[in-house]
Design an enzyme around this catalytic site. Structure first.
Site, mmCIF file in Angstrom:
data_model
loop_
_atom_site.group_PDB
_atom_site.id
_atom_site.type_symbol
_atom_site.label_atom_id
_atom_site.label_comp_id
_atom_site.label_asym_id
_atom_site.label_seq_id
_atom_site.Cartn_x
_atom_site.Cartn_y
_atom_site.Cartn_z
ATOM 1 N N CYS A 191 -64.751 110.082 -33.230
ATOM 2 C CA CYS A 191 -65.712 109.334 -34.046
ATOM 3 C C CYS A 191 -65.927 109.921 -35.429
ATOM 4 O O CYS A 191 -65.977 109.179 -36.422
ATOM 5 C CB CYS A 191 -67.035 109.176 -33.296
ATOM 6 S SG CYS A 191 -67.919 110.724 -32.971
ATOM 7 N N HIS A 193 -72.700 110.831 -31.822
ATOM 8 C CA HIS A 193 -71.768 109.811 -32.292
ATOM 9 C C HIS A 193 -71.941 109.687 -33.798
ATOM 10 O O HIS A 193 -73.043 109.842 -34.328
ATOM 11 C CB HIS A 193 -72.018 108.473 -31.602
ATOM 12 C CG HIS A 193 -71.035 107.413 -31.996
ATOM 13 N ND1 HIS A 193 -69.675 107.609 -31.966
ATOM 14 C CD2 HIS A 193 -71.214 106.142 -32.456
ATOM 15 C CE1 HIS A 193 -69.060 106.520 -32.382
ATOM 16 N NE2 HIS A 193 -69.970 105.617 -32.688
ATOM 17 N N ASP A 196 -69.151 101.077 -38.071
ATOM 18 C CA ASP A 196 -68.629 102.044 -37.101
ATOM 19 C C ASP A 196 -67.163 101.749 -36.849
ATOM 20 O O ASP A 196 -66.814 100.753 -36.220
ATOM 21 C CB ASP A 196 -69.434 101.959 -35.804
ATOM 22 C CG ASP A 196 -69.105 103.079 -34.830
ATOM 23 O OD1 ASP A 196 -68.143 103.829 -35.079
ATOM 24 O OD2 ASP A 196 -69.814 103.203 -33.817
ATOM 25 N N ASN A 201 -81.450 103.040 -29.394
ATOM 26 C CA ASN A 201 -82.708 102.674 -28.744
ATOM 27 C C ASN A 201 -82.557 102.097 -27.342
ATOM 28 O O ASN A 201 -83.495 101.487 -26.834
ATOM 29 C CB ASN A 201 -83.477 101.670 -29.608
ATOM 30 C CG ASN A 201 -84.956 101.982 -29.656
ATOM 31 O OD1 ASN A 201 -85.413 102.955 -29.078
ATOM 32 N ND2 ASN A 201 -85.713 101.149 -30.340
#
Length: 724
Positions: free
Chosen positions: A283, A342, A365, A405
């Protein structure tokens, strides 16, 4: 012109694109001094030198043409025709006459702030008196996004922010765990030689360009579109993107992701091999390379780390984790995981495709996790939308919301059945971090993504997201078992702290368990800790505790357990007891992953109750870094001596030691030094020379790898003076 002299067509002898001067004004001088690289929405000057006479406004008419892409089209905005009187069309360019001299003409040109970015060809057509027509190609230039232009959709008002998120070519990517946040230096190198060409090549290798090059080039005026194209091209899951992902711990046919210290070597290898994906990335490597490309193209970009990051594969905002009766975490049947950390990007842009208020920082991402419209990319998702629970807004906001979350559900698997152990509403999304502006410090930006944990606003946002999700999907049989809509527990009423205990009381057992470390765990040393059991009831408690330890990859994937223990503890009413534990270095040394993460777990049961209680803790083994000393002052084009000091932290020799160093403006290419064998606890140093070729604030990044560790890192900031 003297009477009687014949009027001839105006002929261009030479064009001066004034690359050096223009590039300074457009903040691109580090990209090139001899190639014209300019930003849209900002004027640049060129000088035309004529062969036979000067420009006569009454007799000569000049028309400029700017074209980009393989099929320039006036209607699509990839071809612009304009003169000193202006132009019409969907993307008007501007030409202004600056100075008309005897045999030369200085002209100011300006691309509109919505123009497509990319490589352009500039042409000119001159219509002179009595029908003389001449046409010339004046040269090529590269057009970039312009965060200095208020009319550009990537405009960033703060100059310090522009310097950090566009101009700065080095930084830090935060790794480790929430209890040990480690800054890893990175060389973005967006202005290094040929990087701009590789970034444009990346756009042309995209599936979008291959399918419809004309439309793709026309859409490159949109940072939303361009960022999605780049995001998909950083990974290689759909195309010949830049990086192959690998989380297997087997990297024999490539480079361990932990060894990289910069983007330049990766991008240049991708280009040099005919755009074959580079092996390998994880990542932070995907995010770092994307940061390089986006900053190079002119879109303000920063790298973000989220500790305890949720990966919700089925989209129900629940991360399901499974344990056996020894406390060992199982390979997830649903592939949900909590990544120890991440890393993704934020890019700054207006979002005219969304309701007002959702522009600004956007999550992108590039790590290939889930598909978006058929491609492995994620975003741009508005950070503001994530914070407000607007998970139905484009793009991939639901997935991004779950990363910061989601709830965590723990399950005990035994006898072919699943028993719910615990629902944790406060685990996911900790210490969301990025490098500070013009500083080596870490900024915690968690409040940009979520309201304070335990607050009423935070709870309302989570429920809003659940309601939006419920309105758009139906639950399957297994999902119904972990359906969060029927009963959502209140969030813990405490702010998060890296030292907060993982206390998980069971309402039925009235027993709590937590792990406490007795000292800071270091690579090469034994791990000492205790399991603290507390009886919160007025009755006796006879507990059986199954303990285990196993290495983790940073994406949460468990490896083989290497340590187990069983404890029997009797607790008097309201009594607290500690059970001491020790994991020897010899027990864990052969099982460590590159990430050096160990998860210890305890599954407790009381003989008079069917209920179970689970506690776990992730341990990050620390290790010494590399020390870099610069011997003397640094000047452009003057030799500079660098000393690198490193050590073996283990009580055994390590082999195949290789030291790599790089740094934009300091080294022309990555330096690689073969060290060989390092004796136990041995400290060594080397010196090497380099010749800085760019002035200003620079950084050296270093990495030491061996057969036992891959990512001992260090850095040194260096100011390079221009000198005499």
């Amino acid at each position: 012109m003297a009477q009687g002299c014949p009027i001839t067509g105006l002929e261009v002898a030479l064009t001066d694109l004034q690359s050096s001067q223009n590039n300074v004004r457009h903040h691109t001088e580090e990209i090139s001094v001899d190639r014209l690289v300019v930003r849209r929405g900002q004027a640049f000057s060129i000088t035309l030198y004529f062969k036979n006479r000067g420009f006569q406004p009454g007799m000569d008419s000049i028309m400029f043409v700017a074209e980009t892409g393989p099929l320039p089209d006036l209607a699509k905005g990839t071809r612009a025709v304009f003169s000193f009187t202006g132009s019409g069309g969907p993307s008007p360019w501007i030409a202004s006459l600056e100075a008309n001299r005897a045999n030369s003409l200085e002209v100011s040109l300006c691309a509109p702030p919505i123009a497509a970015v990319g490589r352009y060809l500039l042409k000119i057509r001159i219509d002179s008196y009595q029908g003389f027509v001449t046409a010339y190609q004046l040269g090529e230039f590269i057009l970039l996004f312009n965060p200095w232009c208020p009319a550009d959709s990537v405009y960033l008002e703060s100059e310090p922010q522009r310097q950090e998120y566009v101009v700065n070519d080095y930084g830090f990517i935060y790794q480790g765990s929430k209890s040990w946040i480690r800054p890893c230096p990175w060389n973005y190198g967006q202005f290094e030689e040929n990087i701009i060409d590789i970034c444009l090549e990346l756009l042309e290798k995209s599936l979008n360009f291959q399918v419809d090059p004309s439309t793709d080039c026309a859409l490159r005026g949109s940072p939303v579109y361009t960022s999605r194209v780049v995001c998909a091209m950083i990974n290689s899951n759909d195309d010949n993107g830049v990086l192959n992902g690998n989380w297997s711990e087997n990297y024999v046919d490539g480079i361990n992701p932990a060894e990289w210290t910069g983007s330049v070597a990766i991008l240049k290898q991708w280009h040099a091999t005919g755009c074959q994906p580079v092996r390998y990335g994880q990542c932070w490597v995907f995010a770092a390379v994307m940061c390089t490309v986006m900053r190079c193209l002119g879109i303000p970009t920063r790298v973000i780390t989220n500790f305890d990051s949720g990966h919700d594969t089925d989209g129900n905002l629940i991360i399901d984790e499974y344990y056996d009766n020894t406390g060992r975490i199982l390979e997830n049947m649903k592939k949900d995981t909590v990544w120890n950390f991440h890393v993704w990007n934020e890019c700054w842009m207006a979002r005219k495709d969304l309701p007002p208020g959702y522009g600004g920082w956007q999550v992108l991402d590039a790590t290939p996790q889930e598909t978006s419209n058929g491609l492995y990319c994620c975003g741009p998702a508005s950070v503001k939308a994530i914070k407000e629970g607007e998970i139905d807004l484009n793009y991939d906001t639901r997935f991004a919301f779950s990363m910061v979350n989601a709830d965590c559900m723990s399950w005990l698997v035994y006898g072919g059945k699943e028993q719910k152990l615990h629902q944790d509403t406060a685990t996911v999304g900790n210490f969301i971090s990025t490098k500070s502006i013009q500083s080596d410090e870490r900024d915690d930006i968690t409040e940009s993504y979520k309201y304070e944990e335990g607050s009423l606003q935070e709870r309302e946002v989570f429920l809003k997201a659940l309601q939006k999700l419920q309105a758009t999907r139906s639950q399957g049989p297994h999902q119904a078992n972990s359906n969060p809509f029927s009963s959502v527990p209140p969030r813990h009423n405490s702010a998060r702290s890296p030292d907060s205990p993982s206390l998980q009381p069971s309402d039925v057992l009235q027993v709590s368990l937590k792990f406490e470390l007795l000292d800071s765990p270091k690579m090469g040393q034994d791990i000492n800790f205790v399991l603290l059991a507390v009886n919160m009831s007025p009755q006796f408690k006879d507990l059986k505790l199954n303990l285990s330890a196993q290495s983790l990859l940073h994406d949460g994937s468990p490896l083989v357990p290497f340590w187990q223990d069983t404890a029997f503890i009797t607790l008097f009413p309201e009594e607290e007891k500690s059970y001491p534990c020790k994991i020897l270095y010899s027990q864990y040394s052969q099982y460590l992953s590159t990430d050096k993460l160990i998860r210890i777990s305890a599954l407790g049961e009381e003989k008079n109750s069917p209920e179970k209680i689970l506690v776990n803790k992730i341990i990050t083994l620390t290790f010494p870094g590399i020390m870099i000393n610069v011997l003397g002052a640094a000047f452009v084009n003057q030799p500079l001596t660098v000393q690198v000091v490193f050590s073996n932290p283990l009580s055994e020799p390590v082999e195949d030691c290789v030291l790599t160093l790089e740094g934009s403006g300091l080294f022309r290419k990555q330096q690689r030094v073969l060290i060989g064998v390092l004796k136990p606890h041995h400290k060594a140093s080397i010196t090497l020379k380099t010749v800085p070729f760019k002035s200003g604030q620079r950084q050296i990044q270093a990495n030491l790898r061996s057969n036992r560790f891959k990512d001992i890192k260090g850095y040194k900031n260096v100011y390079v003076d221009i000198g005499l």
